[in-house]
Scaffold this active site. Sequence first.
Site, PDB file in Angstrom:
ATOM      1  N   ASN A 266     -70.347   1.863  33.214  1.00  0.00           N
ATOM      2  CA  ASN A 266     -71.246   1.248  32.233  1.00  0.00           C
ATOM      3  C   ASN A 266     -72.219   2.284  31.686  1.00  0.00           C
ATOM      4  O   ASN A 266     -72.607   3.218  32.376  1.00  0.00           O
ATOM      5  CB  ASN A 266     -72.002   0.058  32.854  1.00  0.00           C
ATOM      6  CG  ASN A 266     -73.342   0.456  33.439  1.00  0.00           C
ATOM      7  OD1 ASN A 266     -74.340   0.579  32.726  1.00  0.00           O
ATOM      8  ND2 ASN A 266     -73.364   0.683  34.753  1.00  0.00           N
TER       9      ASN A 266
ATOM     10  N   PHE B 220     -80.254  -0.149  29.936  1.00  0.00           N
ATOM     11  CA  PHE B 220     -81.387  -1.066  30.160  1.00  0.00           C
ATOM     12  C   PHE B 220     -81.540  -2.056  29.005  1.00  0.00           C
ATOM     13  O   PHE B 220     -82.660  -2.308  28.517  1.00  0.00           O
ATOM     14  CB  PHE B 220     -82.705  -0.308  30.343  1.00  0.00           C
ATOM     15  CG  PHE B 220     -82.851   0.449  31.637  1.00  0.00           C
ATOM     16  CD1 PHE B 220     -81.941   0.319  32.672  1.00  0.00           C
ATOM     17  CD2 PHE B 220     -83.937   1.303  31.824  1.00  0.00           C
ATOM     18  CE1 PHE B 220     -82.096   1.025  33.862  1.00  0.00           C
ATOM     19  CE2 PHE B 220     -84.117   2.010  33.011  1.00  0.00           C
ATOM     20  CZ  PHE B 220     -83.188   1.871  34.024  1.00  0.00           C
TER      21      PHE B 220
ATOM     22  N   ASN C 151     -86.360  -5.573  39.435  1.00  0.00           N
ATOM     23  CA  ASN C 151     -86.097  -4.162  39.237  1.00  0.00           C
ATOM     24  C   ASN C 151     -86.713  -3.714  37.910  1.00  0.00           C
ATOM     25  O   ASN C 151     -86.447  -4.314  36.871  1.00  0.00           O
ATOM     26  CB  ASN C 151     -84.576  -3.949  39.242  1.00  0.00           C
ATOM     27  CG  ASN C 151     -84.163  -2.494  39.221  1.00  0.00           C
ATOM     28  OD1 ASN C 151     -84.457  -1.780  38.291  1.00  0.00           O
ATOM     29  ND2 ASN C 151     -83.430  -2.081  40.244  1.00  0.00           N
TER      30      ASN C 151
ATOM     31  N   SER D 273     -80.913   5.367  36.993  1.00  0.00           N
ATOM     32  CA  SER D 273     -79.860   5.040  36.040  1.00  0.00           C
ATOM     33  C   SER D 273     -79.496   6.294  35.248  1.00  0.00           C
ATOM     34  O   SER D 273     -80.378   7.012  34.780  1.00  0.00           O
ATOM     35  CB  SER D 273     -80.320   3.952  35.069  1.00  0.00           C
ATOM     36  OG  SER D 273     -79.387   3.824  34.005  1.00  0.00           O
TER      37      SER D 273
ATOM     38  N   ASN E 187     -78.151   6.183  32.371  1.00  0.00           N
ATOM     39  CA  ASN E 187     -77.935   5.740  30.993  1.00  0.00           C
ATOM     40  C   ASN E 187     -79.189   5.698  30.126  1.00  0.00           C
ATOM     41  O   ASN E 187     -79.148   5.253  28.986  1.00  0.00           O
ATOM     42  CB  ASN E 187     -77.263   4.366  31.001  1.00  0.00           C
ATOM     43  CG  ASN E 187     -75.931   4.410  31.728  1.00  0.00           C
ATOM     44  OD1 ASN E 187     -75.166   5.347  31.558  1.00  0.00           O
ATOM     45  ND2 ASN E 187     -75.672   3.412  32.562  1.00  0.00           N
ATOM     46  N   THR E 188     -80.327   6.139  30.681  1.00  0.00           N
ATOM     47  CA  THR E 188     -81.546   6.347  29.893  1.00  0.00           C
ATOM     48  C   THR E 188     -81.851   7.837  29.946  1.00  0.00           C
ATOM     49  O   THR E 188     -81.988   8.404  31.034  1.00  0.00           O
ATOM     50  CB  THR E 188     -82.724   5.525  30.464  1.00  0.00           C
ATOM     51  OG1 THR E 188     -82.433   4.138  30.325  1.00  0.00           O
ATOM     52  CG2 THR E 188     -84.016   5.848  29.723  1.00  0.00           C
TER      53      THR E 188
ATOM     54  N   LYS F 124     -85.197   3.026  43.949  1.00  0.00           N
ATOM     55  CA  LYS F 124     -83.736   3.080  43.838  1.00  0.00           C
ATOM     56  C   LYS F 124     -83.316   4.475  43.402  1.00  0.00           C
ATOM     57  O   LYS F 124     -83.749   4.971  42.358  1.00  0.00           O
ATOM     58  CB  LYS F 124     -83.215   2.039  42.847  1.00  0.00           C
ATOM     59  CG  LYS F 124     -81.687   1.952  42.840  1.00  0.00           C
ATOM     60  CD  LYS F 124     -81.182   0.699  42.180  1.00  0.00           C
ATOM     61  CE  LYS F 124     -79.683   0.555  42.336  1.00  0.00           C
ATOM     62  NZ  LYS F 124     -79.171  -0.721  41.789  1.00  0.00           N
TER      63      LYS F 124
ATOM     64  N   ASN G 110     -77.576   4.006  43.254  1.00  0.00           N
ATOM     65  CA  ASN G 110     -77.169   3.585  41.923  1.00  0.00           C
ATOM     66  C   ASN G 110     -75.750   4.097  41.639  1.00  0.00           C
ATOM     67  O   ASN G 110     -75.051   4.548  42.547  1.00  0.00           O
ATOM     68  CB  ASN G 110     -78.168   4.143  40.899  1.00  0.00           C
ATOM     69  CG  ASN G 110     -78.362   3.223  39.697  1.00  0.00           C
ATOM     70  OD1 ASN G 110     -77.406   2.688  39.160  1.00  0.00           O
ATOM     71  ND2 ASN G 110     -79.602   3.056  39.271  1.00  0.00           N
TER      72      ASN G 110
END
Length: 349
Positions: free
Chosen positions: A111, A115, A142, A178, A180-181, A220, A249
Amino acid sequence: MLYPLIRQFFFAQDAERAHGIGLCGMSFMKSAGLLGVLAKPAPACPVEVMGIQFPNPVGLAAGLDKNGEHIDALAGLGFGFLEIGTVTPRPQAGNPKPRLFRIPEAQAIINRMGFNNAGVDALIANVRAAKFPKEGGILGINIGKNATTPMEHATEDYLICLEKVYPYASYVAVNISSPNTKNLRELQKDEALDELLSRLKAQQITLADRHGKYVPLALKIAPDLDDLQIKAIADALRRHRFDGVIATNTTLARDGVEHLPNGQETGGLSGAPVFAKSTAVLGKLAHALAGEIPIIGVGGILKGADAAAKIEAGASLVQVYSGFIYRGPELIGEMGTAAAAALRARASR
């Protein structure tokens, strides 16, 4: 035997569309009193972690219900706790679609959602409307930063979210891992991590006094860490008296999926291929923390034995996301039985 048929239908759909349909379908089944057809709850196994009494050690990881719109339906499946989010101060659309990809041959998902969420105020409204928290259910929230917030102001985003969700959360998970940011994982590095943890801890103490209750903070982390980074994070968690850590993660690695369809999509890889890497990080973190701070183990759990392995590596609780997509609700009970046995074995040693 019902879920494999349901999964066949969903896997014929676009992954993100199927995700939305599935959550709405569970909420419908809950309202119609039919959720018991799917549910196979984890057995009772009370465990105290971060000062909270969990009815069983199996939780839902963040990411499945980003806005807290389906809390009661998910709670009806027998999880010991739920974690919703990741939520940001302001609503944001996330990354361009398509951004969610299945790799069934490897029981994996990639993925790059980014966010996507309706913002912290919308999440709070959904939590306030849910029965589960009012009935004593354990709800983790979260929190993250908006993509448009410059990295030098990232801490402010976390502080905004912490202040807003604090009255409604059983614990708050701080997501700095994450992939993805853009540049988010830079917050795992020494000086940035120290500043973030210090300011969050100070805010937690202030909020505990204001609200008359102490809400634990858990960090996390990513699985893509070397031994020195793991030790540095463990030291920082101790230094700032954090209450817990969630390991881990998704991964940027592509081991085991390189040559499969969708295997080269950008984003975070979850599911079976991340299990070994995630569990290795968990074990090293447990060694570095020496039992001082509890660990929630997540990453690649597809069967009961995987949950037991997380406990044996040093986790006190376990969470699932991708395995739930592939195995369905029966995995919750299977994980619960195995995790409970592993916890009992550890207690008897």
